[in-house]
Design a protein around this motif. Structure first.
Motif, PDB file in Angstrom:
ATOM      1  N   ALA A   1      -8.618  12.531  35.622  1.00  0.00           N
ATOM      2  CA  ALA A   1      -9.718  12.232  36.535  1.00  0.00           C
ATOM      3  C   ALA A   1     -10.911  13.131  36.240  1.00  0.00           C
ATOM      4  O   ALA A   1     -10.752  14.331  35.981  1.00  0.00           O
ATOM      5  N   ALA A   2     -12.098  12.548  36.251  1.00  0.00           N
ATOM      6  CA  ALA A   2     -13.311  13.314  35.975  1.00  0.00           C
ATOM      7  C   ALA A   2     -13.687  14.121  37.208  1.00  0.00           C
ATOM      8  O   ALA A   2     -13.367  13.773  38.341  1.00  0.00           O
ATOM      9  N   GLY A   3     -14.388  15.222  36.979  1.00  0.00           N
ATOM     10  CA  GLY A   3     -14.859  16.021  38.096  1.00  0.00           C
ATOM     11  C   GLY A   3     -14.892  17.494  37.758  1.00  0.00           C
ATOM     12  O   GLY A   3     -14.285  17.949  36.796  1.00  0.00           O
ATOM     13  N   ASP A   4     -15.656  18.235  38.569  1.00  0.00           N
ATOM     14  CA  ASP A   4     -15.721  19.681  38.439  1.00  0.00           C
ATOM     15  C   ASP A   4     -14.938  20.312  39.574  1.00  0.00           C
ATOM     16  O   ASP A   4     -14.594  19.675  40.564  1.00  0.00           O
TER      17      ASP A   4
ATOM     18  N   ALA B   1      -8.568  20.839  40.917  1.00  0.00           N
ATOM     19  CA  ALA B   1      -7.869  19.559  40.870  1.00  0.00           C
ATOM     20  C   ALA B   1      -6.777  19.557  41.935  1.00  0.00           C
ATOM     21  O   ALA B   1      -6.151  20.590  42.204  1.00  0.00           O
TER      22      ALA B   1
ATOM     23  N   ALA C   1      -7.309  20.536  46.380  1.00  0.00           N
ATOM     24  CA  ALA C   1      -8.231  21.002  45.346  1.00  0.00           C
ATOM     25  C   ALA C   1      -8.963  22.258  45.799  1.00  0.00           C
ATOM     26  O   ALA C   1      -9.446  22.343  46.940  1.00  0.00           O
TER      27      ALA C   1
ATOM     28  N   ASP D   1      -4.463  15.291  40.455  1.00  0.00           N
ATOM     29  CA  ASP D   1      -5.412  14.331  41.041  1.00  0.00           C
ATOM     30  C   ASP D   1      -4.757  12.963  41.208  1.00  0.00           C
ATOM     31  O   ASP D   1      -5.370  11.914  40.955  1.00  0.00           O
TER      32      ASP D   1
ATOM     33  N   GLN E   1      -7.371  20.240  31.335  1.00  0.00           N
ATOM     34  CA  GLN E   1      -7.531  20.366  32.780  1.00  0.00           C
ATOM     35  C   GLN E   1      -6.846  21.601  33.358  1.00  0.00           C
ATOM     36  O   GLN E   1      -7.270  22.113  34.389  1.00  0.00           O
TER      37      GLN E   1
ATOM     38  N   ARG F   1      -9.385  23.318  35.715  1.00  0.00           N
ATOM     39  CA  ARG F   1      -9.411  22.847  37.096  1.00  0.00           C
ATOM     40  C   ARG F   1      -8.141  23.257  37.833  1.00  0.00           C
ATOM     41  O   ARG F   1      -8.105  23.275  39.049  1.00  0.00           O
TER      42      ARG F   1
ATOM     43  N   ALA G   1     -17.557  26.450  40.831  1.00  0.00           N
ATOM     44  CA  ALA G   1     -16.583  25.370  41.003  1.00  0.00           C
ATOM     45  C   ALA G   1     -15.190  25.984  40.917  1.00  0.00           C
ATOM     46  O   ALA G   1     -14.571  25.981  39.848  1.00  0.00           O
TER      47      ALA G   1
END
Length: 584
Positions: A333-336, A339, A367, A402, A417, A497, A525
């Motif tokens: 899964a994409a994101g900053d 996770a 997260a 995620d 990740q 993450r 983040a």
């Protein structure tokens, strides 16, 4: 013999171009070797004998003889140099290719496979076994080119005098009969010697790796005796191999000489009877002496084949090993930022054990949160940490990142990740920069940022060459806490993450540890952090605590709640607090 021939074919098939060139050079040497016999025979017939009969010879005849001898010699030299150089290149290429295959296989196979094989054996497979597997290649072009000498020489001898040729060529059936016996006797001895090489390497690796333990407990003499006993076994095994070769090699060496004597004895009578002249006898005798070298070359190849097969047989199980980590088709899964982590009825057992190490573990980590996993020694915490970053796959249940099962993610997605810092910080004999980046293209600014988060920037700045300072093998020039902080910076620079710390700050001062965890939380983040911990100071910094006991997550909540409700948790925290001199 059949297996040996197949192995020779395997070598040729892997390097056909370089082998063809080496064989061409060897064939040139073979042709010029036979040509030298005719040159010597012709000079004997046309220059030497007339000079005895007439008491004189011409300058032109001598000049022509010298030119012929020198020309043949130069071409033989070209053949020798080309044969040896190209055969060496072929051998080292084959060894390099096989060594790369073995090491790639090591990297591809899962951690569970490595746990079943001693490190010393793996080192031996990638080093001495690989070298042994292709050791016969150096004389191989010469050995095959020797067949050219034998064919040409045999044809020339038959054309000159079939009877003498028949007497001489009876040597070859004897050579192969002796080799058949040799292979039967030598094969098991070579296999045993290769196995002992691996065991000696294994003991040495264990002793060097545990040098601190050995010295601390005063077990140097015991380790020396253990190594010495196995080294003596290896010595005896190699002596046994040498005895067989010592019997075999002289027999191969003597056969051409015995054949030459037989040719000369019979040939002398043939000259007296007028069946052949002196020049023909000289040519045949010299041709037969030339057979000694190709027979030895064939013997060299045959002598190395048992060892080569033993080495290749030890490498083959590695190349054929299965159980590689399967990957799925899904991207992460994409994101900053952190996770989401979830465990659903996760279970795992080590091979050969009846009781599961981790059993029916279910919990989730939102997260960006920090969770401390706490439990007594042997409760399965480190195994759980390995499952979170897919060092091993669960036998039951699933680990979700995620919401996606780690087994469904594409290759490389988990390592992009998630990052893992183990109990024992391993550093390479490289610079500080090299140990943090591991060859990845991170800038110095990114490295320094990671060092600041890991509270390592101060002592790195004080080193003589800063980021370019070499830390020695396993970080020998650094303290335990410094090594742990560099290992932590190595993980942080990748901006994971999910960050899993398996008691990774145990050698760090509690105040420095608090600074590290605060810096992880304060980043733009913040990553989701799962930390295996014992210290009360570390546990208190976590948002939540999971109490682990006998491979199961039996309680979950805040530090204060578990202190109030879980007696085992209270006893463990109190024990570590008292050991560190901190009020519980």
């Amino acid at each position: 013999m059949r297996r040996g021939i197949r192995h020779v074919g395997r070598a040729i098939a892997r390097q056909p171009g370089i082998f063809s060139l080496a064989l061409t050079a060897s064939s040139l040497f073979a042709v010029m070797t036979v040509a030298s016999a005719y040159v010597i025979g012709g000079i004997t017939e046309r220059v030497v004998l007339p000079s005895f009969e007439d008491g004189d010879t011409s300058g032109a005849a001598l000049t022509l003889a010298v030119v012929a001898i020198v020309a043949v010699a130069i071409l033989r030299i070209i053949g020798i140099v080309g044969r040896r150089l190209l055969a060496g290149i072929m051998q080292y290429r084959l060894q390099a290719d096989l060594r790369r295959q073995v090491t790639r296989q090591y990297l591809r196979l899962p951690l569970s496979w490595h746990q079943r094989h001693p490190t010393g054996q793996l080192l031996s497979n990638a080093n001495s076994d690989v070298e042994a597997a292709w050791f016969f290649v150096a004389p191989l072009p010469f050995g095959i080119g020797a067949v050219v000498i034998i064919l040409i020489t045999g044809g020339a001898m038959v054309a000159t005098d079939p009877l003498l040729a028949l007497i001489g060529l009876v040597v070859f059936p004897l050579v192969f009969a002796i080799n058949a016996f040799y292979s039967q006797v030598m094969g098991p001895r070579q296999q045993r010697a290769q196995q002992l090489r691996a065991e000696v390497s294994e003991i040495a690796h264990e002793s060097f790796d545990a040098a601190l333990v050995v010295k601390t407990l005063g077990r140097e003499d015991s380790e020396t005796q253990r190594f010495g006993a196995r080294a003596e076994e290896l010595r005896d095994g190699l002596v046994s191999v040498g005895r067989v070769r010592g019997l075999f090699d002289p027999m191969i060496e003597s056969l051409p000489n015995l054949g030459t004597l037989a040719v000369l004895l019979v040939g002398a009578h043939r000259v007296v009877d007028g069946a052949i002249d002196v020049g023909e006898l000289v040519s045949i005798a010299y041709l037969f002496t030339l057979l000694a070298l190709p027979i030895r070359a064939i013997g060299w190849v045959l002598a190395e084949l048992p060892r080569a097969l033993a080495g290749y047989d030890r490498v083959t199980p590695v190349l054929e090993a299965t159980g590689e980590t399967p990957y799925g088709p899904d991207p992460a899964a994409a994101g900053d930022g952190g996770a989401g982590l979830g465990l659903q009825a996760v279970g795992y057992s080590f091979e050969g054990t009846d009781r599961p190490t981790v059993h029916d573990v279910t919990f989730d980590v939102p997260a960006g949160r920090t969770v401390a996993v706490v439990g007594p020694t042997g409760s399965g915490k480190s195994t759980l940490a390995g499952l979170l970053v897919r060092l091993v796959d669960p036998a039951d249940g699933a680990v979700l990142l995620d919401g996606l099962d780690l087994r469904r993610l594409r290759e490389g997605e988990v390592s992009d990740q998630a990052a893992f810092v183990a109990q024992q910080a391993f550093l390479f004999d490289d610079t500080v920069r090299g140990n943090i980046t591991l060859g990845a293209p991170y800038s110095d600014d990114e490295v320094w940022t990671a060092l600041r988060v890991a509270a390592a920037d101060d002592f790195i700045s004080a080193l003589p060459d800063g980021l370019d300072t070499r830390v020695g093998e396993r970080g020998a020039s650094l303290s335990g806490g410094q090594r742990q902080r560099l290992a932590l910076a190595r993980a942080i620079v990748r901006r994971p993450r999910l960050l899993v710390l398996d008691d990774a700050t145990s050698a760090v001062d509690p105040s420095v540890e608090a600074r590290i965890l605060d810096a992880l939380r304060a980043s733009e983040a913040p990553a989701t952090v799962v930390v295996v911990a014992y210290r009360q100071a570390t546990i208190a910094l976590a948002d939540e605590v999971v109490w682990f006991e006998q491979g199961r997550a039996v309680a979950r909540g805040s530090h204060e709640r578990l202190l109030a409700e879980v007696p085992g948790y209270v006893a463990l925290v109190r024990a570590y607090s008292q050991a560190e001199g901190v009020p519980a």
